[in-house]
Structures are given as structure tokens and as C-alpha cells.
Design a protein around this motif. Structure first.
Motif, short mmCIF file in Angstrom:
data_model
loop_
_atom_site.label_atom_id
_atom_site.label_comp_id
_atom_site.label_asym_id
_atom_site.label_seq_id
_atom_site.Cartn_x
_atom_site.Cartn_y
_atom_site.Cartn_z
N VAL A 59 -36.87 -28.52 -12.68
CA VAL A 59 -37.48 -27.54 -13.57
C VAL A 59 -37.86 -26.33 -12.74
O VAL A 59 -38.27 -26.46 -11.58
N SER A 60 -37.72 -25.14 -13.30
CA SER A 60 -38.06 -23.92 -12.55
C SER A 60 -39.54 -23.58 -12.74
O SER A 60 -40.13 -23.83 -13.79
N ALA A 61 -40.13 -23.02 -11.70
CA ALA A 61 -41.53 -22.58 -11.75
C ALA A 61 -41.61 -21.20 -12.38
O ALA A 61 -40.66 -20.42 -12.33
N ASP A 62 -42.75 -20.89 -12.96
CA ASP A 62 -42.97 -19.55 -13.49
C ASP A 62 -43.39 -18.59 -12.38
O ASP A 62 -43.11 -17.39 -12.46
N ALA A 63 -44.08 -19.12 -11.37
CA ALA A 63 -44.53 -18.28 -10.26
C ALA A 63 -44.85 -19.19 -9.08
O ALA A 63 -45.04 -20.39 -9.23
N GLY A 64 -44.88 -18.57 -7.90
CA GLY A 64 -45.24 -19.32 -6.71
C GLY A 64 -44.17 -19.25 -5.64
O GLY A 64 -43.00 -19.03 -5.92
N THR A 65 -44.60 -19.42 -4.39
CA THR A 65 -43.69 -19.51 -3.26
C THR A 65 -43.55 -20.98 -2.89
O THR A 65 -44.54 -21.64 -2.56
N LEU A 66 -42.33 -21.50 -2.94
CA LEU A 66 -42.09 -22.93 -2.77
C LEU A 66 -41.02 -23.17 -1.73
O LEU A 66 -39.94 -22.58 -1.77
N ARG A 67 -41.34 -24.06 -0.77
CA ARG A 67 -40.38 -24.45 0.25
C ARG A 67 -40.39 -25.97 0.39
O ARG A 67 -41.46 -26.57 0.48
N VAL A 68 -39.21 -26.55 0.40
CA VAL A 68 -39.06 -28.00 0.56
C VAL A 68 -38.00 -28.25 1.62
O VAL A 68 -36.89 -27.73 1.53
N GLY A 69 -38.37 -29.02 2.64
CA GLY A 69 -37.43 -29.28 3.73
C GLY A 69 -37.06 -28.02 4.49
O GLY A 69 -35.98 -27.95 5.09
N GLY A 70 -37.93 -27.02 4.47
CA GLY A 70 -37.66 -25.77 5.15
C GLY A 70 -36.84 -24.79 4.35
O GLY A 70 -36.53 -23.70 4.84
N HIS A 71 -36.49 -25.13 3.11
CA HIS A 71 -35.65 -24.27 2.27
C HIS A 71 -36.44 -23.70 1.10
O HIS A 71 -37.28 -24.39 0.51
N ASP A 72 -36.12 -22.47 0.77
CA ASP A 72 -36.78 -21.80 -0.35
C ASP A 72 -36.15 -22.27 -1.66
O ASP A 72 -34.94 -22.17 -1.84
N LEU A 73 -37.00 -22.76 -2.59
CA LEU A 73 -36.46 -23.26 -3.85
C LEU A 73 -35.79 -22.17 -4.67
O LEU A 73 -34.81 -22.43 -5.38
N ALA A 74 -36.32 -20.94 -4.58
CA ALA A 74 -35.78 -19.87 -5.40
C ALA A 74 -34.42 -19.39 -4.92
O ALA A 74 -33.54 -19.06 -5.72
#
Length: 331
Positions: A59-74
């Protein structure tokens, strides 16, 4: 990308998600070190599953900076998907085929060669004690076996980060404890586990850090020990067999709560070593001997109810140290 123990496996800053006029996640900040268990707690509808769905790219976020495993979700969701595994509330196991066939299907989905897929499947079936059941239809498996197969399937792609969304729901106590050992084994191997659960003892047993979500907001974060100290109610209980010693202690400890029937006193305490030492030193100096001293601290159930009873409830203040009360009594 392989993370080290000094890196953050999951980072979220200002995570927001709304469905219509209902805000599900309202500015969530998370930081999960690699190789640890992070547990997200909250009542039904608090947003736990939504957080997992966003961080696992479902699911996509409406706002926020997100990184998982060193990668940017966006900007690089595909790299995130390659680094993670997800085991949801509902099993992904296909009941119509065998355990081994489920594993081989997952190997195909991870683009492993036929030879590599059979090798990895055989290793995981053995690791999760499913070899004897491998040729049987998954429909014949018990709840615990199905959850083990579900996690084994998740591990086919060797993810370094695993999202476990209520992995032990519906399992009997023995199967739950077996699952806990599996999770501990994963973390010992360097895997990061993001765990949501409604079993507070599960978070207490497994999690290196815990966050409590309520009404779309994080109302507390910390270790289990730190969270327990947020809630008042911790105390030291002194029990006496002789009424004289009991009355002497009760007269001196004016802040203590009396229980005349059991000849016991209850002193507010956070359970720290310094507080316990202060109590013992005071008993020695007053030449009063307690027959029994027990420490009672709030558990995660107390924390959960205190922090989620009302939508706007914030963390309770840490109880005043017993040492301060003792000092006042000695004046």
C-alpha cells in the motif's frame, strides 16, 4: 544490499495514511536497527496492519520518508521487495498441493533455478521440521505446521527483513513457543523481524524494542522494561509474621499502604536496584526484620491498557522512586 548490525533496517519519518476522512497513521516515526526484533502493538484498528502493508510496498503512503533495507520506498520499491519477506495474518499456503510443492512454487516465484530451488526447499523443510509432512497436502497440516510452512516459504528468497503480522494467532501454547524459537533463530542469523502481535507476552519475550500505536499515533516507544516503568503501580511488598515488627514498620513508613489482615506493607517502587537497596538499608538501620520482600512491577498488559484506554491518552509519568519516600520517612 546487506545491512550490518550498525545500520537501520527500517526507517520511517512522518508516515501518514488516511482512507477518506479517517486518518489511520498520523505522522509515525520508526527506527529499527538491523538484526533485531521490533514489535508494533496496538488495539484492533490502530493501524498496525496498514503500517506493515506500507513498509512492505503493498500500500502506498500519503506522506513520509520511508527506507527499508537501505532503499527508498518511493523511488526504488522493487529493491525493497527483493530485500524483504512478508508473512501476513492469513496464510499464503496453497492447501491443494503438498508442502514441498508450495516451497518449489515459491522458489519459482523467486526465479531460482530448478536445482537451486530444490536445494533451498529441502534445507528449509528440514530446518522447520517439515520433512515427514513434505509430501502430504497442506490441507492436512495443523495450525502450527501451516505457520511454519508459511515462514519457510517466506525465507526462500533469503530476505534480510521479515514482516510478521500476528504470526501466532490461533496457535496453541506449544506451537506459539515453537514459533518464538524460530523467530529467535532468524534474528540470531542476522535477520530483522518487524512483528505485530496482540499477545503482549510475545512482545515481552521477543522484542528488542516496542512501539505502542493508538488512534493512528505512536503513544510510546522503548524496550519492554522502559515501557513498564511508564505505568504507575510498581511496588515492593513487605510481609511480617509478628504484629510488633509490622506496626513499627507501618508507623515509620507513612507512605506505605497497610494490609492489616496479611501484616504486609506496600511501598511504591519502580523496582530498581537502588530503590531496593534503600529499603533494605532502612530496615537494617531501624532493626526491623521483614519475613518476606517481593517486587511487583507492571507488565505489558498494564502498559497497553494505560496507553490505549483513550484516543488521546499519552504516556503515564514514571512513578516516584521509593528511595525518595524512604528519605522523607527518615527525617
Amino acid at each position: 544490499m546487506t545491512t550490518t548490525t550498525h545500520e537501520l533496517a527500517i526507517e520511517a519519518t512522518g508516515l501518514r495514511k488516511a482512507y477518506g476522512d479517517k486518518t489511520v497513521l498520523d505522522g509515525i516515526d520508526l527506527a529499527v536497527p538491523a538484526g533485531t526484533v521490533f514489535s508494533l502493538l496496538g488495539p484492533n484498528g490502530a493501524g498496525k496492519t496498514t503500517a506493515v502493508q506500507i513498509l512492505s510496498t503493498l500500500v502506498s503512503a500519503d506522506a513520509g520518508t520511508l527506507r527499508v533495507g537501505g532503499h527508498d520506498l518511493a523511488t526504488d520499491p522493487q529493491a525493497v521487495r527483493a530485500a524483504i519477506g512478508v508473512t501476513g495474518q492469513f496464510s499464503a499456503v496453497d492447501n491443494l498441493i503438498t508442502g514441498e510443492e508450495n516451497m518449489l512454487l515459491m522458489a519459482d516465484l523467486n526465479h531460482l533455478s530448478r536445482r537451486e530451488g530444490r536445494r533451498v526447499s529441502a534445507e528449509l523443510l528440514e530446518r522447520f521440521d517439515l520433512v515427514e509432512a513434505a509430501q502430504k497436502p497442506a490441507s492436512t497440516y495443523s495450525g502450527g505446521m501451516r505457520r511454519r510452512l508459511d515462514i519457510a516459504m517466506t525465507l526462500v528468497g533469503s530476505p534480510r527483513i521479515i514482516f510478521l503480522d500476528e504470526p501466532t494467532t490461533g496457535l496453541d501454547p506449544r506451537s506459539r513457543h515453537n514459533m518464538w524459537n524460530i523467530i529467535r533463530g532468524l534474528v540470531a542469523g542476522g535477520v530483522t523481524v518487524f512483528l505485530t502481535t496482540q499477545y503482549l507476552d510475545e512482545a515481552d519475550q521477543l522484542a528488542d524494542s516496542i512501539a505502542v500505536l493508538n488512534g493512528g499515533k505512536l503513544v510510546a516507544q522503548g524496550t519492554a522494561h522502559e515501557l513498564k516503568r511508564l505505568v504507575p503501580g510498581g511496588h515492593v511488598r513487605l510481609r511480617f509474621t509478628g504484629p510488633r515488627a509490622y506496626e513499627n514498620a507501618a508507623s515509620a513508613l507513612r507512605e506505605a499502604t497497610r494490609d492489616d489482615e496479611s501484616l504486609s506493607l506496600q511501598i511504591p517502587s519502580g523496582g530498581s536496584q537502588r530503590e531496593l537497596r534503600a529499603i533494605l538499608d532502612w530496615l537494617d538501620s531501624a532493626e526491623i526484620e521483614a519475613d518476606e520482600l517481593t517486587v511487583h512491577t507492571p507488565d505489558l498488559d498494564d502498559v497497553f491498557f494505560a496507553l490505549t484506554s483513550h484516543p488521546t491518552t499519552g504516556p503515564a509519568t514514571v512513578p516516584a522512586p521509593a528511595a525518595a519516600a524512604l528519605k522523607e520517612n527518615q527525617r
